[in-house]
Structures are given as C-alpha cells and as structure tokens.
Design an enzyme around this catalytic site. Structure first.
Site, PDB file in Angstrom:
ATOM      1  N   PHE A  47      30.149   9.583  14.398  1.00 30.04           N
ATOM      2  CA  PHE A  47      28.716   9.364  14.255  1.00 30.04           C
ATOM      3  C   PHE A  47      28.301   9.559  12.796  1.00 30.04           C
ATOM      4  CE2 PHE A  47      24.273  10.843  14.517  1.00 30.04           C
ATOM      5  CZ  PHE A  47      23.722   9.836  15.291  1.00 30.04           C
ATOM      6  N   ASN A  95      23.904  18.901  17.555  1.00 32.82           N
ATOM      7  CA  ASN A  95      23.230  17.608  17.611  1.00 32.82           C
ATOM      8  C   ASN A  95      23.996  16.792  18.651  1.00 32.82           C
ATOM      9  OD1 ASN A  95      21.890  15.205  17.233  1.00 32.82           O
ATOM     10  ND2 ASN A  95      22.808  14.761  15.247  1.00 32.82           N
ATOM     11  N   PRO A  96      23.767  17.070  19.939  1.00 32.53           N
ATOM     12  CA  PRO A  96      24.575  16.460  20.989  1.00 32.53           C
ATOM     13  C   PRO A  96      24.124  15.038  21.289  1.00 32.53           C
ATOM     14  CG  PRO A  96      22.882  17.792  21.987  1.00 32.53           C
ATOM     15  CD  PRO A  96      22.729  17.947  20.490  1.00 32.53           C
TER      16      PRO A  96
END
Length: 290
Positions: free
Chosen positions: A102, A198-199
């Site tokens: 990500f 920050n899932p």
C-alpha cells in the site's frame, strides 16, 4: 549540436507540456506537479532543476524523451506516481514502494502526530499493526529514538518492501516482525505504550474513489469486510491485550467511520475521540485503555 525546433518533442519544455496535457485529460489531480516530478525522475535531478531545464528549453536525449513519454502515458492511466518513481515521501523519510504494498498517503502523517502525542516522555514501546511499507513504524522510530518500535506485517507481497525500507532507514530501535495482527508480539503483552494501525477499512463491494487505489493498491490492504471494520475489531482486541493500563490506541479509518470506530471501544476504553486530517475529513480515532 543540431538546432531544435520550438515544437521538437526532445525539448524539455515541449515534452513537459505534452505530458501535462495528457495527465490533465486523464483526470490526474495535479498534472503539472506530477509531470515535473516524472521529468525529474527521468533526468535524475530535483524537481526544481527539472523546472529550470524546461524553462530554458534544454534538450533531452532520445532515450530520456522516450522514457518520459512512457511514464507520462502510464501516469495518465492512473498508475500511482510512487510506483513510477519507486519512492513515496512520508514525513522525514523516503520509502521504496511498488506493486504489492500500500502506498502511504499524506493523511496518514496526521496519524503519526497523534501517536507521538500519546507516547510518554522517555523510553516506551509502540506496536504498529499491519505496518505495510513501514511508514508509521519507521517514522516514529526516527522521531522518537528513545522508543522501542515493532512493525507487524503478514503479507508476503508487502514484507520485502517493509524490510527493504527498514534496512534503508536504519533505525536501530525498530524491528519488523512477520505475523498476523491478532496474535502479534505476545512477549510484550500488557507492556506497550501505544498501539497504532492503519488497517484495511473499505467495505467489501465499495469502489475506492481514486483510480490509483482501486486499480493498483493490493486488495488485502483495502477491504475490511461487509462494513469495512473487521480488521479494526481485531486491532482493538489486540490493543486490549498488548497495552498497559493508560496506554493509547491510534487508528486511521474512513471519513464516515469515526462514530462506528468509537462504538467498537467498550467499557475498557476512555477518552475516545475522532480527529480530522489536513483536509478537514475525520480520519483518526484515539483512545486510552483504562
């Protein structure tokens, strides 16, 4: 050197204008900024130097012009700028990123600020659950060298990027652990000062707003179940296991999820609050364990 015509595609200003126009047609939010950064990347110079070279109509080699055009076409198709340059700038560090991990966003820098506020003075411990590129863990480790930091990541696609960034940044107080957030760092149970995450928080079936996210970020880092909060539930449960009494939790979430995230925090939590990012959208929720 052969004379160059004002419309010669090898002139830096002409090539830059063409890429800017292409990015604008592709809906890229900051077409000139991205085009200048791509030109700088191709030339191996700073953005300011690339701007200066374009201003005076400097010439590009055939290879440079071709590479710049190729990257412009890919960015116009909304491939993330960071994938094209291989670098994501985050607070004080540059992170290597690419397919499988990500890409850290500027709004997550606000999450780091809340982590730093929650940390006590002097030595402490922090666990970053689902660390991805390592942006949060490594930033905190550099900015608080007195704190022990563990970044936990389970994705086999993301881990090579995590470890590469940890080696490059070289923070001796940070370590990367392969594993699931649900059973992370059992040796630190009840002794951690801050848990941060920050899932994934996009609900299944929802299409992310940005094409860069929808087309290129790994699904495992985006989707969090029917309401988007399944990973958040696991984060809260792990935080309750790891944190010492009075320890802090800081999590990032979608702009409309603040109330739902606070509702996940039961009677064991106090001081729950949701905070905006730099655009004014709700982005971070913090709380302390009783």
């Amino acid at each position: 050197m052969e004379a160059m015509h004002a419309s010669d595609p090898r002139r830096a200003d002409v090539a830059l204008a063409a890429v800017v126009d292409h990015l604008r047609l592709g809906g890229v939010p900051q077409p000139r900024v991205d085009a200048e950064l791509l030109l700088a990347h191709v030339l191996g110079v700073s953005r300011g130097r690339a701007q200066a070279l374009a201003l005076v109509g400097s010439s590009l080699s055939v290879a440079e012009a071709a590479r710049f055009r190729e990257l412009g076409l890919r960015r116009g198709a909304r491939e993330p700028l960071q994938h094209l340059t291989g670098v994501a700038h985050f607070r004080r560090i540059d992170l290597a990123v690419g397919p499988g991990v990500f890409v850290p966003r500027p709004e997550t820098e606000v999450l780091v600020e809340h982590v730093l506020r929650l940390l006590p003075a002097g030595a402490g411990r922090i666990v970053d659950l689902g660390t991805g590129s390592g942006a949060i863990a490594l930033s905190v480790a550099l900015e608080r060298p007195d704190v022990e930091v563990v970044g936990v990541e389970r994705s086999p696609d993301a881990l090579p990027w995590t470890r590469r960034n940890a080696a490059t940044v070289g923070a001796p107080n940070a370590r990367i652990v392969e594993g699931d957030l649900a059973d992370a760092v059992p040796e630190w149970e009840g002794s951690v000062d801050v848990v941060v995450s920050n899932p994934p928080y996009v609900p299944d079936g929802m299409v992310p707003r940005d094409p860069e996210v929808d087309r290129f970020d790994p699904a495992v880092a985006l989707y969090g179940g029917a309401d988007g909060l399944d990973p958040m539930r696991a984060v809260v449960a792990t935080a309750e296991r790891l944190l010492r009494p009075g320890g802090g939790l800081a999590v990032e979430h979608g702009e409309l999820q603040g109330e739902a995230v606070r509702a996940l925090l039961g009677h064991r939590w106090v001081e729950a609050a949701t905070h905006p990012d730099l655009t004014g959208r709700d982005r971070v929720t913090t709380a302390r364990l009783r």
